[in-house]
Enzyme design. Structure first.
Site, PDB file in Angstrom:
ATOM      1  N   HIS A  17       0.839  -1.203   0.000  1.00 23.76           N
ATOM      2  CA  HIS A  17       0.000   0.000   0.000  1.00 23.76           C
ATOM      3  C   HIS A  17       0.877   1.256   0.000  1.00 23.76           C
ATOM      4  O   HIS A  17       2.100   1.176  -0.059  1.00 23.76           O
ATOM      5  CB  HIS A  17      -1.010  -0.023   1.144  1.00 23.76           C
ATOM      6  CG  HIS A  17      -0.400  -0.100   2.514  1.00 23.76           C
ATOM      7  ND1 HIS A  17       0.437   0.866   3.023  1.00 23.76           N
ATOM      8  CD2 HIS A  17      -0.503  -1.055   3.485  1.00 23.76           C
ATOM      9  CE1 HIS A  17       0.802   0.544   4.244  1.00 23.76           C
ATOM     10  NE2 HIS A  17       0.265  -0.631   4.549  1.00 23.76           N
ATOM     11  N   CYS A 128      -0.744  -6.461  15.492  1.00 25.47           N
ATOM     12  CA  CYS A 128       0.618  -6.111  15.905  1.00 25.47           C
ATOM     13  C   CYS A 128       1.441  -7.368  16.169  1.00 25.47           C
ATOM     14  O   CYS A 128       2.666  -7.288  16.261  1.00 25.47           O
ATOM     15  CB  CYS A 128       0.612  -5.286  17.185  1.00 25.47           C
ATOM     16  SG  CYS A 128      -0.206  -3.699  17.061  1.00 25.47           S
ATOM     17  N   CYS A 143      -6.865  -2.202  20.130  1.00 28.68           N
ATOM     18  CA  CYS A 143      -5.538  -1.727  19.770  1.00 28.68           C
ATOM     19  C   CYS A 143      -5.710  -0.443  18.948  1.00 28.68           C
ATOM     20  O   CYS A 143      -6.485  -0.427  17.995  1.00 28.68           O
ATOM     21  CB  CYS A 143      -4.821  -2.792  18.931  1.00 28.68           C
ATOM     22  SG  CYS A 143      -3.346  -2.174  18.106  1.00 28.68           S
ATOM     23  N   HIS A 146      -5.168  -1.179  15.318  1.00 30.64           N
ATOM     24  CA  HIS A 146      -6.035  -2.190  14.704  1.00 30.64           C
ATOM     25  C   HIS A 146      -7.389  -2.230  15.420  1.00 30.64           C
ATOM     26  O   HIS A 146      -7.761  -3.257  15.995  1.00 30.64           O
ATOM     27  CB  HIS A 146      -5.374  -3.571  14.758  1.00 30.64           C
ATOM     28  CG  HIS A 146      -4.008  -3.581  14.132  1.00 30.64           C
ATOM     29  ND1 HIS A 146      -2.848  -3.435  14.858  1.00 30.64           N
ATOM     30  CD2 HIS A 146      -3.631  -3.690  12.829  1.00 30.64           C
ATOM     31  CE1 HIS A 146      -1.803  -3.454  14.036  1.00 30.64           C
ATOM     32  NE2 HIS A 146      -2.242  -3.606  12.801  1.00 30.64           N
ATOM     33  N   LYS A 299     -11.251   0.256   2.954  1.00 38.02           N
ATOM     34  CA  LYS A 299     -11.903  -0.259   1.742  1.00 38.02           C
ATOM     35  C   LYS A 299     -13.360   0.171   1.694  1.00 38.02           C
ATOM     36  O   LYS A 299     -13.871   0.530   0.654  1.00 38.02           O
ATOM     37  CB  LYS A 299     -11.797  -1.788   1.708  1.00 38.02           C
ATOM     38  CG  LYS A 299     -10.409  -2.259   1.316  1.00 38.02           C
ATOM     39  CD  LYS A 299     -10.446  -3.699   0.788  1.00 38.02           C
ATOM     40  CE  LYS A 299      -9.051  -4.166   0.411  1.00 38.02           C
ATOM     41  NZ  LYS A 299      -8.426  -4.993   1.447  1.00 38.02           N
TER      42      LYS A 299
HETATM   43 ZN   LIG Z   1      -2.438  -3.862  16.848  1.00 32.55          ZN
END
Ligand SMILES: [Zn+2]
Length: 508
Positions: A17, A128, A143, A146, A299
């Site tokens: 990306h 992670c 997280c 994330h 997305k």
């Molecule tokens: Zn994470």
């Protein structure tokens, strides 16, 4: 002098990306800068082919694991080739010698009593691949990097490296080396990470959960924690621990995104200290690219910028230029295909390419295909010449990653002034009268010589089109000579080559 620049080695659990394109491009710009100054250079980039995320992605793809890894790492390598990253070595952590050295260092740590086995229960982020403390998590208990994955409760017997004893030593290292982490906001962040006692670093994963990795040499029921394995690439790329790595290692600069500051700023230096190696010379940290309006790319929002698509639409140098020019050092920066196209058209096209084309075509037409011989320079000439040389000189010194946007912007700002100079001097009027003919020659000479200087500097940022421009001006410098920008280095009466449109306008 040596310069060893690294990028992170990227997880291959998805297609490359824009963040991958960014870090590798910035590392490449640093290498080109050091090379222009006469350093011996080495740049490494590549892929991390171990860990749970890669294992799961391979499983999901339905492909055999090695085939999947080869397919994905090929995609990364193709992107870096497309974006003109001049890497000397492309890392694969599946390389047997790398894996052997990781196992060796683990055995050394184990024999020295640095590694202990214990039961651990805690929260784990698979994004992670790290255990998390509740204080690491958001208010919702996710997280921060994330938020959509959620964290899971894990209770496992694992091997750990005791890292707390090195915390003070690392803090002292940061104090004594103000440039260890750059820019300063990330240095402050790292110091915050080191303000509290550090928990033991889990360096293993049970094979029941992860099998893709380096088997622990002292317990074959486990593989090595993917980060522990990956970080050592920075040394194994240099054939460490064989003789000869030291000089390169002393010059090591890691370019990283802010999301991996902890692994590179806390774990890695401590791992090195624990085996008697010095920390890298420099951690150069950048923020993230987000969509227009500062919205995180996703997305579902349709604002994901695919670097390959950008290159296909606007070209390699348009993307490199945008990345170099726009990354803020104090936070995240916005990108979209439309923003890249606008910047390309308005700056590379209208300001730089257009000026080259006008001045060089005028010179060819009026002065027999040649660069004219100037008369005496006047004050307007000297003012523009000095400001161009000043802007260009930014790239004639050793630059740091955080300097790249400001220095790139300086070049385009000075292009505005060159365009103003060209318009004010109006060579098309001067040529009409024999009395002002010499003045016309001077204006064209000054313009071409200044354009040459700007492209000489831009070779570090957008090498392909800069070299093409210098070739049109028939003054391509020798790659292997140390670059020392100077005015009047474009010899009068140089025969100009064909002048082609360097940055053709791109519309939707
Ligand atoms: Zn994470």
């Amino acid at each position: 002098m040596k310069s060893y620049i690294t990028t992170p080695i990227y997880y291959v659990n998805g297609a490359p990306h824009i963040g991958h394109a960014h870090t590798s491009t910035m590392a490449d710009i640093l290498k080109r800068n050091r090379k222009a100054l006469g350093y011996d250079t080495k740049l490494t980039t590549g892929c991390d082919e171990h860990g749970q995320k890669n294992q799961e992605a391979a499983l999901e793809s339905g492909m055999p694991i090695t085939e999947y890894l080869t397919m994905r790492s090929g995609e990364f390598q193709r992107l870096f080739d497309m974006i003109n990253v001049d890497y000397d070595y492309f890392v694969h952590t599946s390389r047997p010698e790398h894996m052997r050295q990781v196992a060796n260092v683990e055995q050394r740590m184990f024999d020295a009593g640095l590694i202990i086995k214990k039961q651990y229960s805690g929260l784990y982020c698979t994004g992670c691949e790290q255990f998390k403390k509740t204080t690491d998590l958001t208010d919702e208990g996710n997280c921060p990097d994330h938020p959509n994955l959620g964290v899971e409760e894990l209770d496992e017997l694992n091997y750990f490296l005791n890292i707390e004893p090195y915390r003070q030593q690392l803090l002292e290292h940061i104090e004594e080396n103000p440039k260890f982490v750059d820019p300063p906001i990330y240095r402050a962040e790292l110091k915050r990470m080191l303000a509290e006692p550090l928990e033991d670093l889990c360096i293993s994963r049970p094979k029941t959960r992860v099998s893709l990795g380096v088997e622990l040499p002292f317990d074959n029921n486990y593989v090595t924690y993917v980060w522990f394995d990956a970080l050592f690439n920075y040394l194994t790329n240099l054939d460490w621990p064989k003789e000869g790595y030291e000089q390169w290692w002393q010059a090591a600069e890691h370019t990283i995104g802010k999301d991996i500051l902890k692994t590179h700023g806390v774990y890695w230096p401590i791992m090195l200290m624990s085996i008697g190696e010095s920390p890298p010379a420099r951690l150069s940290v950048h923020g993230h690219w987000v969509g227009p309006g500062g919205i995180k790319m996703s997305k579902s929002l349709g604002n994901v910028v695919d670097p390959i698509e950008v290159i296909e639409v606007v070209g390699t140098d348009a993307l490199r230029y945008f990345l170099a020019r726009n990354m803020r050092s104090d936070g995240d920066s916005n990108i979209s295909l439309e923003l890249v196209r606008q910047t390309y058209n308005s700056e590379l096209g209208n300001k730089l390419g257009n000026l080259l084309s006008r001045a060089a075509k005028f010179s060819k037409k009026q002065f027999d295909d040649r660069v004219p011989t100037p008369g005496l320079f006047g004050s307007a000439d000297e003012i523009i010449r000095i400001s161009v040389l000043e802007a260009v000189n930014g790239f004639a010194r050793r630059i740091e990653m955080a300097d790249i946007p400001r220095l790139t912007q300086q070049l385009i700002t000075v292009c505005d002034r060159m365009n103003n100079y060209f318009a004010e001097q109006a060579p098309w009027d001067l040529i009409k009268d024999p009395i002002t003919d010499e003045r016309c020659r001077t204006v064209i000479y000054v313009s071409l010589d200044c354009i040459r200087l700007v492209f000489e500097a831009l070779r570090q940022v957008i090498p392909m089109s800069s070299n093409a421009a210098l070739l049109m001006l028939n003054c391509l410098p020798n790659e292997n000579e140390i670059w020392q920008p100077a005015l009047d280095s474009l010899p009068p009466e140089t025969k100009l080559n064909e002048i082609e449109t360097l940055y053709p306008r791109i519309t939707e």
